[in-house]
Design an enzyme around this catalytic site. Structure first.
Site, PDB file in Angstrom:
ATOM      1  N   GLY A 183       0.846  -1.062   0.025  1.00 24.68           N
ATOM      2  CA  GLY A 183       0.004  -0.100   0.071  1.00 24.68           C
ATOM      3  C   GLY A 183       0.817   1.270   0.010  1.00 24.68           C
ATOM      4  O   GLY A 183       2.082   1.095  -0.288  1.00 24.68           O
ATOM      5  N   SER A 218       4.340  -2.351  11.255  1.00 25.22           N
ATOM      6  CA  SER A 218       3.139  -2.081  10.893  1.00 25.22           C
ATOM      7  C   SER A 218       2.052  -2.522  12.124  1.00 25.22           C
ATOM      8  O   SER A 218       1.662  -1.594  13.126  1.00 25.22           O
ATOM      9  CB  SER A 218       2.695  -3.152   9.929  1.00 25.22           C
ATOM     10  N   ARG A 219       2.022  -3.941  12.473  1.00 24.44           N
ATOM     11  CA  ARG A 219       1.315  -4.139  13.760  1.00 24.44           C
ATOM     12  C   ARG A 219       1.887  -5.460  14.001  1.00 24.44           C
ATOM     13  O   ARG A 219       2.162  -6.375  13.409  1.00 24.44           O
ATOM     14  CB  ARG A 219      -0.371  -4.337  13.539  1.00 24.44           C
ATOM     15  N   GLU A 239       1.069  -4.708  22.859  1.00 24.50           N
ATOM     16  CA  GLU A 239       1.758  -3.417  23.508  1.00 24.50           C
ATOM     17  C   GLU A 239       0.912  -2.910  24.752  1.00 24.50           C
ATOM     18  O   GLU A 239      -0.336  -3.024  24.888  1.00 24.50           O
ATOM     19  CB  GLU A 239       1.609  -2.466  22.447  1.00 24.50           C
ATOM     20  N   HIS A 254       6.932   1.560  19.182  1.00 26.16           N
ATOM     21  CA  HIS A 254       5.984   1.944  18.241  1.00 26.16           C
ATOM     22  C   HIS A 254       5.931   3.753  18.048  1.00 26.16           C
ATOM     23  O   HIS A 254       5.131   4.132  18.493  1.00 26.16           O
ATOM     24  CB  HIS A 254       4.607   1.607  19.106  1.00 26.16           C
TER      25      HIS A 254
HETATM   26  C1  8YV Z   1      -0.302   5.892  15.128  1.00 28.29           C
HETATM   27  C2  8YV Z   1       0.142   3.867  13.678  1.00 28.29           C
HETATM   28  O1  8YV Z   1       0.456   6.926  15.560  1.00 28.29           O
HETATM   29  O2  8YV Z   1      -1.605   5.262  12.449  1.00 28.29           O
HETATM   30  C3  8YV Z   1      -1.187   4.113  12.853  1.00 28.29           C
HETATM   31  O3  8YV Z   1      -1.694   3.275  12.551  1.00 28.29           O
HETATM   32  O4  8YV Z   1       0.224   2.684  13.986  1.00 28.29           O
HETATM   33  C4  8YV Z   1       0.786   4.840  14.643  1.00 28.29           C
HETATM   34  O5  8YV Z   1       1.581   5.230  14.086  1.00 28.29           O
HETATM   35  C5  8YV Z   1      -1.273   5.353  16.149  1.00 28.29           C
HETATM   36  O6  8YV Z   1      -2.057   4.363  15.560  1.00 28.29           O
HETATM   37  C6  8YV Z   1      -2.152   6.154  16.588  1.00 28.29           C
HETATM   38  O7  8YV Z   1      -3.600   5.792  16.919  1.00 28.29           O
END
Ligand code: 8YV
Length: 328
Positions: free
Chosen positions: A159, A242-243, A272, A290
């Site tokens: 993406g 990412s996650r 986390e 993160h």
């Molecule tokens: C964000 C992130 O700062 O935007 C995302 O999906 O992973 C982060 O870098 C965080 O999710 C804030 O909600």
């Protein structure tokens, strides 16, 4: 409803200019303590507001949504990922969900490259050596890492962020390969000289560095499980900005301990802020808290996107960053 009467509850502390603008525009309730809300507090917030502004640290699940008031019409996520929100339940209750895509792409891609360099080139080992007073002079065989240039990078999820990683990777002389639900447009693939792999398994077994850049969805949960980690080359590195849920963290720890892969650079974790206790003990990992999108610029732009989404919605139009279950 007039904007000024729109009750907006923000779950975490946001950059000051964003909070100031929100206070000018809406009837906003901020969280100056910045302590993450409990499920009960989130449910209470959802029952009292028209618009909820959560972040990745807030689980907006069926339990919270069941207690939402009829007035809750919009969940304007501060973040690109929406895996903390049960989007399907929200939408079926008539609640619109928005996110903040695009504005954190470049920063997250920068951090991905930082990890791709840091692990094979032993950046943190070097810093620690200096800090511990272990630098007694250059030697031909000390602190040897592995070369980046000319290696194969496999991007999982092509993406916005995956493509931004690919652009940077080209500048470092990496060959770009990717696995995605479908191939990118031919002109994009051509520009990035990117090779598409329909089979993730086949791609994994040939890459020197693998970068996770796909969202966490039911389809990508534990995409990199112990079987797939074993497919990777023993001298390959894994990077994830990412996650955490996309990788089975326990399987990853075992794979590194067993020498099935050479190391990992992680910015995200399955639970986390917890992480697998043995992860911190591994020598060939670089762990970050993160912080992929943690620049002042990204966080202000994210806040501005949240504000635009709320304003557009309150004015009776479709907000620009609407998230639909079918998109996940
Ligand atoms: C964000 C992130 O700062 O935007 C995302 O999906 O992973 C982060 O870098 C965080 O999710 C804030 O909600």
């Amino acid at each position: 409803m007039p904007r000024k009467q729109t009750k907006v509850i923000v779950t975490r502390k946001l950059p000051a200019p964003v909070e100031k603008r929100m206070a000018e525009l809406f009837d906003v309730e901020l969280n100056s303590s910045d302590v993450a809300m409990t499920t009960d507090q989130l449910a209470d917030a959802a029952s009292r507001c028209d618009v909820l502004v959560p972040t990745v640290t807030d689980k907006i699940d069926g339990r919270v949504l069941a207690r939402a008031g009829d007035n809750l019409r919009l969940i304007a996520q501060f973040g690109a990922g929406v895996d903390n929100i049960d989007v399907q339940s929200a939408v079926s209750r008539g609640i619109t969900v928005t996110n903040t895509p695009g504005v954190l792409t470049e920063d997250t891609a920068d951090m991905t490259l930082a990890l791709m360099l840091a692990v094979p080139r032993r950046l943190v080992d070097g810093v620690k050596a200096i800090e511990d007073g272990r630098f007694s002079g250059w030697t031909p065989t000390w602190m040897l890492g592995r070369r980046i240039h000319g290696k194969r990078l496999g991007i999982i999820g092509m993406g916005r962020i995956g493509q931004a990683v690919a652009r940077r990777a080209r500048a470092f002389g990496l060959q770009v390969h990717y696995h995605n639900r479908k191939p990118v447009l031919p002109q994009i693939a051509e520009k990035l000289e990117a090779t598409y792999w329909e089979s993730l398994d086949q791609m994994l077994s040939r890459m020197d560095i693998v970068s996770v850049n796909c969202p966490h969805t039911p389809a990508t949960y534990h995409l990199l499980n112990s079987r797939r980690l074993k497919l990777m080359k023993r001298d390959a590195y894994l990077v994830n900005t990412s996650r955490g849920e996309v990788i089975d963290e326990t399987a990853l720890v075992r794979a590194i301990e067993a020498g099935d892969i050479a190391g990992a650079g992680l910015d995200v974790y399955e639970r986390e802020p917890e992480m697998h206790p043995r992860l911190r003990e591994l020598p060939n990992v670089v762990l970050l808290p993160h912080m992929g999108s943690a620049t002042l610029e990204s966080r202000i732009d994210m806040g501005e996107k949240v504000i635009i989404n709320i304003k557009t919605f309150v004015d009776g139009h479709r907000p620009p960053d609407r998230v639909l279950p079918a998109m996940l």
